[in-house]
Design a protein around this motif. Sequence first.
Motif, short mmCIF file in Angstrom:
data_model
loop_
_atom_site.label_atom_id
_atom_site.label_comp_id
_atom_site.label_asym_id
_atom_site.label_seq_id
_atom_site.Cartn_x
_atom_site.Cartn_y
_atom_site.Cartn_z
N SER A 76 -2.88 8.84 -6.70
CA SER A 76 -3.11 8.10 -6.59
C SER A 76 -1.90 7.06 -7.50
CB SER A 76 -3.75 7.24 -7.39
OG SER A 76 -4.00 6.08 -8.02
N GLU A 77 -1.20 7.61 -8.39
CA GLU A 77 0.03 7.09 -9.05
C GLU A 77 1.21 7.39 -8.40
OE1 GLU A 77 2.87 8.39 -12.75
OE2 GLU A 77 1.28 9.15 -12.97
N GLU A 78 2.05 8.52 -7.52
CA GLU A 78 2.95 8.85 -6.83
C GLU A 78 3.23 7.89 -5.66
OE1 GLU A 78 5.67 9.76 -7.32
OE2 GLU A 78 4.97 10.70 -9.40
N LEU A 79 1.59 7.96 -4.99
CA LEU A 79 1.49 7.08 -3.63
C LEU A 79 2.08 5.14 -4.09
CD1 LEU A 79 -1.10 8.51 -1.63
CD2 LEU A 79 0.87 8.61 -0.90
N GLY A 80 1.27 5.14 -5.36
CA GLY A 80 1.78 4.02 -5.40
C GLY A 80 2.92 3.21 -6.06
N LYS A 81 3.58 4.49 -6.47
CA LYS A 81 4.89 3.46 -6.55
C LYS A 81 5.98 3.35 -5.14
CE LYS A 81 5.29 6.50 -10.60
NZ LYS A 81 6.13 8.09 -11.43
N ILE A 82 5.74 4.37 -4.13
CA ILE A 82 6.03 4.03 -2.62
C ILE A 82 5.10 3.62 -1.90
CG2 ILE A 82 5.87 5.25 -0.72
CD1 ILE A 82 5.80 8.49 -1.61
N THR A 83 4.46 2.53 -2.66
CA THR A 83 4.27 1.69 -1.81
C THR A 83 4.31 0.14 -2.58
OG1 THR A 83 2.45 0.86 -3.15
CG2 THR A 83 1.84 2.03 -0.89
N ASP A 84 4.71 -0.09 -3.59
CA ASP A 84 5.72 -0.87 -3.82
C ASP A 84 7.04 -0.83 -3.63
OD1 ASP A 84 3.05 -1.33 -5.57
OD2 ASP A 84 4.14 -0.50 -7.64
N TYR A 85 7.69 -0.02 -3.31
CA TYR A 85 9.36 0.82 -3.22
C TYR A 85 9.20 -0.25 -1.54
CZ TYR A 85 13.68 2.67 -1.82
OH TYR A 85 14.55 2.66 -1.37
N PHE A 86 7.58 0.12 -0.34
CA PHE A 86 7.71 -0.52 0.88
C PHE A 86 7.65 -1.49 0.76
CE2 PHE A 86 8.98 4.25 1.42
CZ PHE A 86 10.08 4.31 1.55
N GLU A 87 6.84 -2.21 -0.57
CA GLU A 87 6.10 -3.92 0.14
C GLU A 87 7.18 -4.47 0.49
OE1 GLU A 87 3.61 -6.28 -2.20
OE2 GLU A 87 4.03 -4.61 -3.50
N GLY A 88 8.71 -4.58 0.29
CA GLY A 88 9.21 -5.95 0.87
C GLY A 88 9.45 -5.90 1.94
#
Length: 480
Positions: free
Chosen positions: A334-346
Motif C-alpha cells: 500500500s505504501e509503495e504503490l501510493g508513492k508511485i501513483t503520487d509520482y505519476f499523478e501529474g
Amino acid sequence: MNGHAEPATTRGWTLTTRVTALFALLACLVVTSLGVYLDGAAGEALAQRADQALIGRVEHFRTLMQDLYNVEQMEQRPALFESMMGNEQDVRIFRRRGEAPFIQSNPDHLVPPPMEPLAVDQPVSAANLVTSARADGVQVRWVSALAEVGRGRGQGGDTVEIVAAYVMVQEAHMMRSYRWRIAGAAAAAVLLTALLGFLLLRRGLQPLEAMSLRAAQITPDHLSARLEQEGMPAELRRVALSFNAMLDRLEAGYAHLAQFSGDLAHEIRTPINVLMGQSQVALGQRRTPEEYEQLLESNVEELQRLARIVENILFLAQADHATLAVECTQLDLSEELGKITDYFEGIADERGMRFELDAQGLCQANLIMWRRAVNNLVINAVRYGEPDSGIRILARSDESGSRIVVENRSDAITPHAMARMFDRFYRGDLSRSAFTESNGLGLAIVKAIMALHRGTATVECPQPGWIRFTLSFPPAATLP
C-alpha cells in the motif's frame, strides 16, 4: 587432466568399429567360458569312466580269485590276469602281503603311492582311488584291495593283495584333441560373431548416418531444416524430436536476435540522425548564442535518450546472463504503490486519467527493481490508456506470494499483439510510441525483473476494451 580419457588406440575408431570390437570381446569371453566349462565337464566324464573301468576290473579279479583253489593256479596262468586291464601301460600287481609279487605287469615301472589295501569284504569305490602322475603329466589312478583265494568254493585260504592302476593315456590324447577342437570352434565363433555384428551394426546405424547427413545441411541460412522422424527407430526418433525442438528454439532465438539487431540499429539511428541534422543545420551559418543554446539543449535530450537505450540494453543483457544479484527486502504494498501513483499523478492528469488504488499486504522483492517494474507498467497504462479513464491498481499477498495487477481501458488488442508485448523493441502503436518517446524496452525490462525474482509477468484482456498486466512474486522462501 581427464582421468577418463580414451586410449590412443581407440580414439580414431568409428562407433561401428568400437561396438564391433566390444561385441567380439564379449563373444570371446562367453565362448571361452563355455569352452572351459565343456573342457572340465569332458575331463570329469572321462575320469569317471576310467575310474569305473578300474573298479570293475579289480572287482572282477576278486571274483576270479574266489573261484580258484589256491594261489598256485594264478602263478601257473599269469598271462590271464596280465591281459585284463585294457591299456598296455596299466599296472597289475598280485602279491601275498609282505612278499614279492608273483604276478606283475608294470611297463613304465611306476611306483605305487602309499595306499592302505581295502579289506576283503569292502567294495571298491571312487573314493578309495588315489591319483598320481607320470613324468609326462598323464594321470594315473591307483587302488589296492585284498582278495581271498578259494572263498567261493568254501575253501578260504590265502589272501592276495591286488594293486592296480589305470594310466589315462587314451583320455589324455582325447582331451588334447578335444581342446584343439574347442579352441578352433571358439575362434571361428568369435570371428563369425564379429563379422555378423559388424554387418548388422552398419545396417542398423544407417538411420544415424542419414541423421548426421541431414544435420550437416543445417546452417544459419537454413535453420528451417529439420531431422526426419518417420521411419526412425524409437531411440533415434526421440533424439530427432529433441534435436528438432532445440532447432525450433535456435531458430526463434536467431530470428529474435536478428529482429533485436535491426530494432536496435533503428532506435540508435534516429537520435544520431537528429543530432547530426541539427548540428549540420546550425553549422550552415552563424547563429546567435540563444540558438546555439537551444541546439545544445536539443542535443542533450537526444543524448539522454541514447543513454536510456544503452542503460536498458545493458540491464537486459545482465539479466539474461544472471549476473545481477537480487537482494530482497520486505515491502509494504500500500505504501509503495501510493508513492508511485503520487509520482505519476501529474502525468495522468494531463490526459484526464485517474488512479484507483486498492493495495494491502507485503511483498518480498528488490526495492529498486520492484519500483522499476511497477513504474514501467503504470507509465505504459498512462501512455496507451484511453484519455479520461481510470487506471486500476490492485495488490494482494498470501502464502503463495504477492500479486500486483495494473489494468486500464484501451483499444482492442489482438492476441498476436499481446503475445509480443514483452518482446524487446516491440511497440503496438508506432504513432503514439513516437509521441511518448517509448523505445519498446519497458515491458521487456519488466519481464527480465520478474525472471530475476523467479516470478511471472502476464497480460490479458479480462473484458472487451480492457487490458490487464499481472506481476506474480513468489513467497520469500523461494526467492534467490
